[in-house]
Design a protein around this motif. Sequence first.
Motif, short mmCIF file in Angstrom:
data_model
loop_
_atom_site.label_atom_id
_atom_site.label_comp_id
_atom_site.label_asym_id
_atom_site.label_seq_id
_atom_site.Cartn_x
_atom_site.Cartn_y
_atom_site.Cartn_z
N VAL A 35 0.86 -1.17 0.00
CA VAL A 35 0.00 0.00 0.00
C VAL A 35 0.90 1.23 0.00
O VAL A 35 1.79 1.36 0.84
CB VAL A 35 -0.94 0.01 1.23
CG1 VAL A 35 -1.77 1.30 1.25
CG2 VAL A 35 -1.86 -1.20 1.20
N TYR A 36 0.68 2.13 -0.97
CA TYR A 36 1.51 3.31 -1.13
C TYR A 36 0.79 4.55 -0.60
O TYR A 36 -0.45 4.61 -0.58
CB TYR A 36 1.87 3.52 -2.60
CG TYR A 36 2.74 2.44 -3.17
CD1 TYR A 36 4.12 2.43 -2.96
CD2 TYR A 36 2.19 1.41 -3.94
CE1 TYR A 36 4.92 1.43 -3.50
CE2 TYR A 36 2.99 0.41 -4.47
CZ TYR A 36 4.35 0.42 -4.25
OH TYR A 36 5.14 -0.57 -4.77
N ILE A 37 1.58 5.53 -0.21
CA ILE A 37 1.01 6.78 0.25
C ILE A 37 0.16 7.40 -0.86
O ILE A 37 0.52 7.40 -2.03
CB ILE A 37 2.15 7.74 0.69
CG1 ILE A 37 1.58 8.97 1.39
CG2 ILE A 37 3.02 8.13 -0.49
CD1 ILE A 37 2.64 9.82 2.08
N GLY A 38 -1.03 7.87 -0.49
CA GLY A 38 -1.96 8.44 -1.46
C GLY A 38 -2.98 7.46 -2.00
O GLY A 38 -3.93 7.87 -2.68
N ASP A 39 -2.83 6.16 -1.71
CA ASP A 39 -3.81 5.17 -2.18
C ASP A 39 -5.16 5.37 -1.49
O ASP A 39 -5.24 5.83 -0.35
CB ASP A 39 -3.32 3.75 -1.88
CG ASP A 39 -2.35 3.23 -2.92
OD1 ASP A 39 -2.33 3.78 -4.04
OD2 ASP A 39 -1.60 2.30 -2.61
N ASP A 40 -6.22 4.98 -2.18
CA ASP A 40 -7.55 4.83 -1.58
C ASP A 40 -7.81 3.34 -1.42
O ASP A 40 -7.75 2.57 -2.39
CB ASP A 40 -8.63 5.43 -2.48
CG ASP A 40 -8.52 6.94 -2.59
OD1 ASP A 40 -7.99 7.56 -1.65
OD2 ASP A 40 -8.96 7.51 -3.60
N TYR A 68 -19.92 -1.92 8.08
CA TYR A 68 -19.05 -3.09 7.93
C TYR A 68 -17.87 -2.81 7.00
O TYR A 68 -16.90 -3.57 6.97
CB TYR A 68 -19.87 -4.29 7.43
CG TYR A 68 -20.15 -4.29 5.94
CD1 TYR A 68 -19.43 -5.09 5.08
CD2 TYR A 68 -21.16 -3.49 5.40
CE1 TYR A 68 -19.68 -5.10 3.71
CE2 TYR A 68 -21.42 -3.49 4.06
CZ TYR A 68 -20.68 -4.29 3.21
OH TYR A 68 -20.94 -4.29 1.87
N SER A 69 -17.94 -1.73 6.20
CA SER A 69 -16.80 -1.35 5.35
C SER A 69 -16.28 0.01 5.79
O SER A 69 -17.04 0.88 6.23
CB SER A 69 -17.22 -1.30 3.87
OG SER A 69 -18.18 -0.28 3.66
N MET A 70 -14.96 0.16 5.69
CA MET A 70 -14.31 1.41 6.09
C MET A 70 -13.46 1.88 4.91
O MET A 70 -12.48 1.23 4.53
CB MET A 70 -13.43 1.19 7.32
CG MET A 70 -12.70 2.45 7.79
SD MET A 70 -11.58 2.14 9.20
CE MET A 70 -12.75 1.75 10.49
N PHE A 71 -13.83 3.04 4.33
CA PHE A 71 -13.12 3.58 3.17
C PHE A 71 -12.08 4.58 3.66
O PHE A 71 -12.40 5.55 4.35
CB PHE A 71 -14.12 4.26 2.22
CG PHE A 71 -13.48 4.82 0.98
CD1 PHE A 71 -12.88 3.98 0.05
CD2 PHE A 71 -13.51 6.18 0.73
CE1 PHE A 71 -12.30 4.48 -1.10
CE2 PHE A 71 -12.93 6.70 -0.42
CZ PHE A 71 -12.33 5.85 -1.34
N LEU A 72 -10.82 4.34 3.30
CA LEU A 72 -9.71 5.22 3.70
C LEU A 72 -9.20 5.96 2.47
O LEU A 72 -8.76 5.33 1.50
CB LEU A 72 -8.58 4.41 4.33
CG LEU A 72 -8.95 3.54 5.55
CD1 LEU A 72 -7.72 2.76 6.02
CD2 LEU A 72 -9.52 4.40 6.67
N THR A 73 -9.26 7.30 2.50
CA THR A 73 -8.84 8.09 1.35
C THR A 73 -7.41 8.59 1.53
O THR A 73 -7.01 8.99 2.63
CB THR A 73 -9.77 9.30 1.16
OG1 THR A 73 -9.67 10.16 2.30
CG2 THR A 73 -11.20 8.86 0.99
#
Length: 435
Positions: A35-40, A68-73
Amino acid sequence: MDMRSMLILAVLLALIREDKGQKPTVSLRPKFPQVYIGDDVTLICNRKGGSKPTTWFIDDKQQSHQDYSMFLTAVTPKNNGVYKCVQDKLMSDPLILTVLELEPHAQLSPSVGGAVMIKGEGRNLVLQAEDDLKNWTCSVLRGVSRFGLGVNVDEQMKRAVIFAELKEAERATFWCQKKNFSRSNTVTLKMTEHVVMLVPPAVPALQGESVDLRCVVWGGSKLEKAVFYKDNTKIINSPEGTYTIVNATQDDNGKYSCRATYRFSHTSAGAALKEGDSDAQELKVIGGPAAAIISGSTKSLQCSCPRCPDNCMSCHWYYTLFNDPHSRRRLPENDQSITAEEEGLYSCRFDCGKGLSRFSDSYSYKAQPAEFGGLLYILLGVAALIILMGVIVWMLKRRKCGGSNVQVTGRGIPCFWSWHRRSEDTPCQRASRHH
């Protein structure tokens, strides 16, 4: 109760007992090895039997998020941690999220436009990589479901194009990868049903850089003015419909919206003014990975990266045409210094193994008029030297004739012709003997 009913009941009881004993699982979508910086990214807490009311824990601290889902921007190392979830009083095994402060090996970006699209609209995304794009595949995550996409490869320009559409999803994340190792960044597009749209960039906003937020009216109307809001507080009026954050910082994080005054003048010259509000869109400013620094004097260019990790040893150079930002290609040189050969934009970055540093700013190289001028001066100097040597030779020949410009012999022959006859006496010489 007959045997068939008893068998069905026994199966149901077994499934219920199995369901009650099944721990939930935290999974990462998309399933990235890095996982890279800036990924969603999206974290999903799920167990057999479907989604349930969910409690989330990050580093054993309970979160307010209950879906149940967590979206990380636009994730950063601040999102690093141990993620767990609880459903039906059962806690999942931990998922450890580690965000690399590097960029992936390929770049995905919209050919035009930003992060928001009207319902039913589509957009081209351009993929640029350093190697052959034939083995690359692209995907989209709509909700929690992944779908493959067709890839149109342009071998000559070393880029590929995918068509991005949301279908019925409110949000979709797009990315491309090669054999589960090299991959691009993610691009998340969002859907709006409003005629007025607040459009942030489709890639993360980086600290210290300029960020444009645009207020757009769908359908080709003429924008008369726009009012921008941050967290429901008015910040600026803009006749052009653009709010520019010149030097973005994390203080600029927030939810932005706009109110537009417009008219459909293309349908009628006397069309009435209308007003409309956009959806609120989140802006997140991140630090980003370390950036390379390019410096140069005319054709000699140097690349450095003082903030890069120690393992960032190899330097990559890139060339881009002035009129096509998607034409970037990698140059064969790996040294930290190169000589520019073609007119265009030059940039560099460092290879750090699992990822790369940020690109440097672009260096614009044009053939310098001073270089042509210098060559011209050299040619003029050589010509002047030749003329001077000719004058000196002529003056020396003239002195051999006695110092006068033209001496006339007794026979009326000018003595400056005398040097043509070296094997015998010249008319001048014969005339001087007679005198």
